[in-house]
Design a protein around this motif. Structure first.
Motif, PDB file in Angstrom:
ATOM      1  N   ASP A 128       7.730 -45.950   7.138  1.00 28.91           N
ATOM      2  CA  ASP A 128       7.879 -47.125   8.002  1.00 28.91           C
ATOM      3  C   ASP A 128       7.821 -46.773   9.482  1.00 28.91           C
ATOM      4  O   ASP A 128       8.033 -47.629  10.336  1.00 28.91           O
ATOM      5  N   GLY A 129       7.579 -45.494   9.810  1.00 29.58           N
ATOM      6  CA  GLY A 129       7.496 -45.059  11.195  1.00 29.58           C
ATOM      7  C   GLY A 129       8.789 -44.557  11.779  1.00 29.58           C
ATOM      8  O   GLY A 129       8.808 -44.021  12.890  1.00 29.58           O
ATOM      9  N   ASP A 130       9.901 -44.714  11.060  1.00 27.98           N
ATOM     10  CA  ASP A 130      11.194 -44.245  11.554  1.00 27.98           C
ATOM     11  C   ASP A 130      11.196 -42.725  11.639  1.00 27.98           C
ATOM     12  O   ASP A 130      10.875 -42.036  10.664  1.00 27.98           O
ATOM     13  N   GLY A 131      11.579 -42.177  12.797  1.00 29.35           N
ATOM     14  CA  GLY A 131      11.650 -40.733  12.948  1.00 29.35           C
ATOM     15  C   GLY A 131      12.851 -40.165  12.221  1.00 29.35           C
ATOM     16  O   GLY A 131      13.959 -40.700  12.335  1.00 29.35           O
ATOM     17  N   ARG A 132      12.634 -39.089  11.478  1.00 29.01           N
ATOM     18  CA  ARG A 132      13.719 -38.501  10.692  1.00 29.01           C
ATOM     19  C   ARG A 132      13.590 -36.981  10.625  1.00 29.01           C
ATOM     20  O   ARG A 132      12.496 -36.430  10.713  1.00 29.01           O
ATOM     21  N   MET A 133      14.728 -36.336  10.440  1.00 29.79           N
ATOM     22  CA  MET A 133      14.738 -34.943  10.007  1.00 29.79           C
ATOM     23  C   MET A 133      14.767 -34.957   8.481  1.00 29.79           C
ATOM     24  O   MET A 133      15.613 -35.612   7.873  1.00 29.79           O
ATOM     25  N   HIS A 134      13.830 -34.242   7.882  1.00 28.73           N
ATOM     26  CA  HIS A 134      13.730 -34.165   6.427  1.00 28.73           C
ATOM     27  C   HIS A 134      14.189 -32.783   5.968  1.00 28.73           C
ATOM     28  O   HIS A 134      13.775 -31.766   6.545  1.00 28.73           O
ATOM     29  N   ILE A 135      15.013 -32.754   4.950  1.00 27.82           N
ATOM     30  CA  ILE A 135      15.472 -31.491   4.362  1.00 27.82           C
ATOM     31  C   ILE A 135      15.154 -31.551   2.875  1.00 27.82           C
ATOM     32  O   ILE A 135      15.783 -32.309   2.125  1.00 27.82           O
ATOM     33  N   ARG A 136      14.155 -30.795   2.460  1.00 29.02           N
ATOM     34  CA  ARG A 136      13.680 -30.816   1.074  1.00 29.02           C
ATOM     35  C   ARG A 136      13.971 -29.448   0.442  1.00 29.02           C
ATOM     36  O   ARG A 136      13.253 -28.479   0.658  1.00 29.02           O
ATOM     37  N   MET A 137      15.053 -29.386  -0.318  1.00 26.58           N
ATOM     38  CA  MET A 137      15.434 -28.147  -0.995  1.00 26.58           C
ATOM     39  C   MET A 137      14.740 -28.089  -2.358  1.00 26.58           C
ATOM     40  O   MET A 137      14.429 -29.124  -2.959  1.00 26.58           O
ATOM     41  N   TYR A 138      14.517 -26.879  -2.852  1.00 21.84           N
ATOM     42  CA  TYR A 138      13.815 -26.757  -4.117  1.00 21.84           C
ATOM     43  C   TYR A 138      14.130 -25.412  -4.772  1.00 21.84           C
ATOM     44  O   TYR A 138      14.658 -24.478  -4.145  1.00 21.84           O
ATOM     45  N   ARG A 139      13.773 -25.340  -6.052  1.00 21.05           N
ATOM     46  CA  ARG A 139      13.812 -24.075  -6.771  1.00 21.05           C
ATOM     47  C   ARG A 139      12.393 -23.764  -7.224  1.00 21.05           C
ATOM     48  O   ARG A 139      11.745 -24.616  -7.856  1.00 21.05           O
ATOM     49  N   PRO A 140      11.873 -22.591  -6.906  1.00 16.15           N
ATOM     50  CA  PRO A 140      10.497 -22.284  -7.288  1.00 16.15           C
ATOM     51  C   PRO A 140      10.272 -22.438  -8.790  1.00 16.15           C
ATOM     52  O   PRO A 140      11.179 -22.228  -9.601  1.00 16.15           O
ATOM     53  N   ALA A 141       9.055 -22.791  -9.162  1.00 14.07           N
ATOM     54  CA  ALA A 141       8.717 -22.965 -10.576  1.00 14.07           C
ATOM     55  C   ALA A 141       8.925 -21.681 -11.358  1.00 14.07           C
ATOM     56  O   ALA A 141       9.191 -21.706 -12.569  1.00 14.07           O
ATOM     57  N   SER A 142       8.825 -20.563 -10.672  1.00 14.80           N
ATOM     58  CA  SER A 142       9.025 -19.265 -11.324  1.00 14.80           C
ATOM     59  C   SER A 142      10.492 -18.930 -11.528  1.00 14.80           C
ATOM     60  O   SER A 142      10.825 -17.901 -12.132  1.00 14.80           O
ATOM     61  N   GLY A 143      11.387 -19.789 -11.039  1.00 12.63           N
ATOM     62  CA  GLY A 143      12.823 -19.542 -11.158  1.00 12.63           C
ATOM     63  C   GLY A 143      13.359 -18.781  -9.956  1.00 12.63           C
ATOM     64  O   GLY A 143      12.761 -18.754  -8.882  1.00 12.63           O
ATOM     65  N   GLY A 144      14.508 -18.164 -10.109  1.00 13.05           N
ATOM     66  CA  GLY A 144      15.122 -17.421  -9.016  1.00 13.05           C
ATOM     67  C   GLY A 144      15.931 -18.310  -8.105  1.00 13.05           C
ATOM     68  O   GLY A 144      16.294 -19.434  -8.452  1.00 13.05           O
ATOM     69  N   ASP A 145      16.228 -17.790  -6.922  1.00 12.40           N
ATOM     70  CA  ASP A 145      17.091 -18.487  -5.982  1.00 12.40           C
ATOM     71  C   ASP A 145      16.499 -19.822  -5.535  1.00 12.40           C
ATOM     72  O   ASP A 145      15.285 -19.969  -5.377  1.00 12.40           O
ATOM     73  N   LEU A 146      17.386 -20.786  -5.281  1.00 14.62           N
ATOM     74  CA  LEU A 146      16.983 -22.029  -4.628  1.00 14.62           C
ATOM     75  C   LEU A 146      16.682 -21.732  -3.159  1.00 14.62           C
ATOM     76  O   LEU A 146      17.210 -20.773  -2.580  1.00 14.62           O
ATOM     77  N   HIS A 147      15.855 -22.587  -2.565  1.00 10.38           N
ATOM     78  CA  HIS A 147      15.659 -22.560  -1.119  1.00 10.38           C
ATOM     79  C   HIS A 147      16.472 -23.720  -0.554  1.00 10.38           C
ATOM     80  O   HIS A 147      16.227 -24.879  -0.894  1.00 10.38           O
ATOM     81  N   VAL A 148      17.436 -23.407   0.301  1.00 10.95           N
ATOM     82  CA  VAL A 148      18.380 -24.398   0.803  1.00 10.95           C
ATOM     83  C   VAL A 148      18.394 -24.341   2.329  1.00 10.95           C
ATOM     84  O   VAL A 148      17.714 -23.511   2.930  1.00 10.95           O
ATOM     85  N   ALA A 149      19.166 -25.225   2.964  1.00 12.52           N
ATOM     86  CA  ALA A 149      19.107 -25.298   4.423  1.00 12.52           C
ATOM     87  C   ALA A 149      20.420 -25.757   5.018  1.00 12.52           C
ATOM     88  O   ALA A 149      21.056 -26.685   4.524  1.00 12.52           O
ATOM     89  N   ALA A 150      20.811 -25.108   6.108  1.00 11.61           N
ATOM     90  CA  ALA A 150      21.939 -25.535   6.929  1.00 11.61           C
ATOM     91  C   ALA A 150      21.465 -25.539   8.375  1.00 11.61           C
ATOM     92  O   ALA A 150      21.048 -24.499   8.900  1.00 11.61           O
ATOM     93  N   VAL A 151      21.503 -26.723   9.001  1.00 12.88           N
ATOM     94  CA  VAL A 151      21.084 -26.839  10.400  1.00 12.88           C
ATOM     95  C   VAL A 151      22.313 -27.119  11.258  1.00 12.88           C
ATOM     96  O   VAL A 151      23.277 -27.752  10.815  1.00 12.88           O
ATOM     97  N   VAL A 152      22.259 -26.648  12.504  1.00  8.93           N
ATOM     98  CA  VAL A 152      23.442 -26.650  13.366  1.00  8.93           C
ATOM     99  C   VAL A 152      23.072 -27.181  14.755  1.00  8.93           C
ATOM    100  O   VAL A 152      22.244 -26.584  15.444  1.00  8.93           O
ATOM    101  N   PRO A 153      23.666 -28.297  15.194  1.00  2.09           N
ATOM    102  CA  PRO A 153      23.464 -28.755  16.574  1.00  2.09           C
ATOM    103  C   PRO A 153      24.111 -27.771  17.553  1.00  2.09           C
ATOM    104  O   PRO A 153      25.318 -27.548  17.534  1.00  2.09           O
ATOM    105  N   ARG A 154      23.315 -27.187  18.427  1.00  4.07           N
ATOM    106  CA  ARG A 154      23.804 -26.119  19.288  1.00  4.07           C
ATOM    107  C   ARG A 154      24.763 -26.614  20.369  1.00  4.07           C
ATOM    108  O   ARG A 154      25.637 -25.867  20.814  1.00  4.07           O
ATOM    109  N   ARG A 155      24.614 -27.865  20.805  1.00  5.49           N
ATOM    110  CA  ARG A 155      25.406 -28.325  21.955  1.00  5.49           C
ATOM    111  C   ARG A 155      26.896 -28.454  21.643  1.00  5.49           C
ATOM    112  O   ARG A 155      27.706 -28.539  22.568  1.00  5.49           O
ATOM    113  N   VAL A 156      27.247 -28.511  20.368  1.00 11.00           N
ATOM    114  CA  VAL A 156      28.666 -28.610  20.024  1.00 11.00           C
ATOM    115  C   VAL A 156      29.109 -27.422  19.167  1.00 11.00           C
ATOM    116  O   VAL A 156      30.060 -27.521  18.399  1.00 11.00           O
ATOM    117  N   MET A 157      28.435 -26.294  19.316  1.00 12.35           N
ATOM    118  CA  MET A 157      28.895 -25.085  18.641  1.00 12.35           C
ATOM    119  C   MET A 157      30.149 -24.565  19.334  1.00 12.35           C
ATOM    120  O   MET A 157      30.265 -24.597  20.564  1.00 12.35           O
TER     121      MET A 157
END
Length: 309
Positions: free
Chosen positions: A140-169
């Motif tokens: 719909d045109g709305d700007g967004r941050m997208h976080i798409r986590m997944y596990r590879p088809a071959s198995g093993g570790d998931l790929h995950v994400a943690a994002v941090v706003p720097r201005r309030v660290m």
């Protein structure tokens, strides 16, 4: 740190990525989904609050509109954790100034190489913001941050994400809010958005994405945690908020105060971590599975004194 991650993945091509974005972004944040707000900003619906709110001074606000940060940009994130010097070398401009992400080589809470909360899960994730996070318009045109986590088809570790706003660290006291929805849920994926540092923790948006949104207050003095279950699914649009003032933490969902706790409230610098990871209970993520969150705005404030009205 509460969580750390690692593993390699190949992007499946631009066509597959575009398809996934369109499939996961068809629902518009409803304009009338939330009741009158009790938080200091009286936040309503999907409109990002602008300006100060009572005893809170706005220092960061991002609605992602008009921005494009392609996959791969959240890369070369250094290990200078929990300091304002932390940055991601793959980012440019305001995003490099405003955002950091947990780097490759850090493992999440469930991973056997971490288990930072004492759990006994046998499968976890590596933090890979480089291939799970991007910014761009929804259908719909709305700007967004997208976080798409997944596990590879071959198995093993998931790929995950943690994002941090720097201005309030590493900030002491403040207000933190965001508008967010899990646009595709799957077993084995979760969030734990929290303020964290020095053994103190306040979780403002946590649980498995196939469960309901919970809040957890962990007193710094080791007393039993405070818990509130909102009863609302992650797959709805929600405005989540935390107001942290001396001796009091208030947790909000869609403007409704769901948890207020004065026990062992942190009085030291903490960082706001938008942490998304593998689940700590229930089914493990299946090989080839994926799940996605969209964030339409985030806002953060310093505390200037007094009590929220």
């Amino acid at each position: 740190m509460r969580s750390r991650p690692r593993r390699r993945y190949r992007l499946r091509g631009a066509a597959a990525l575009v398809t996934a974005v369109l499939e996961a972004s068809l629902t518009v944040p409803p304009a009338t989904a939330v009741p009158p707000s009790e938080d200091a900003c009286h936040t309503t619906a999907d409109a990002m609050p602008r300006g100060d709110c009572g005893p809170f001074h706005q220092v960061f606000a991002e609605d992602f509109d008009g921005d494009v940060v392609p996959p791969g940009s959240f890369s070369d994130c250094d290990h200078d954790a929990d300091t304002p010097n932390a940055h991601c070398g793959g980012l440019t401009g305001s995003y490099r100034a405003d955002w950091w992400a947990y780097p490759r080589g850090w493992y999440d809470t469930a991973h056997p190489r971490n288990h930072s909360n004492g759990n006994n899960r046998v499968l976890g994730g590596e933090y890979r913001a480089d291939d799970t996070v991007w910014v761009g318009p929804a259908a719909d045109g709305d700007g967004r941050m997208h976080i798409r986590m997944y596990r590879p088809a071959s198995g093993g570790d998931l790929h995950v994400a943690a994002v941090v706003p720097r201005r309030v660290m590493r900030q002491t006291y403040g207000k933190y809010s965001a508008r967010v929805r899990v646009v595709k849920a799957a077993p084995g994926y979760k969030s734990a958005w929290l303020l964290y540092g020095g053994g103190c923790e306040m979780d403002m948006y946590e649980q498995s994405w196939v469960d309901t949104v919970h809040f957890f207050h962990h007193p710094c003095d080791g007393r039993a945690q405070g818990v509130a279950d909102s009863g609302r699914p992650f797959t709805e649009w929600h405005t989540v908020g935390l107001e942290w003032t001396p001796g009091l933490a208030r947790y909000y969902l869609d403007g409704r105060l769901l948890l207020s706790d004065s026990r062992g409230v942190a009085a030291r610098p903490l960082s706001w971590i938008l942490q998304n990871e593998s689940a700590l209970y229930g089914a493990y993520a299946a090989p080839g599975s994926w799940a996605q969150m969209d964030i339409t705005w985030v806002s953060a404030y310093t505390y200037t004194g007094g009590r929220p009205g």
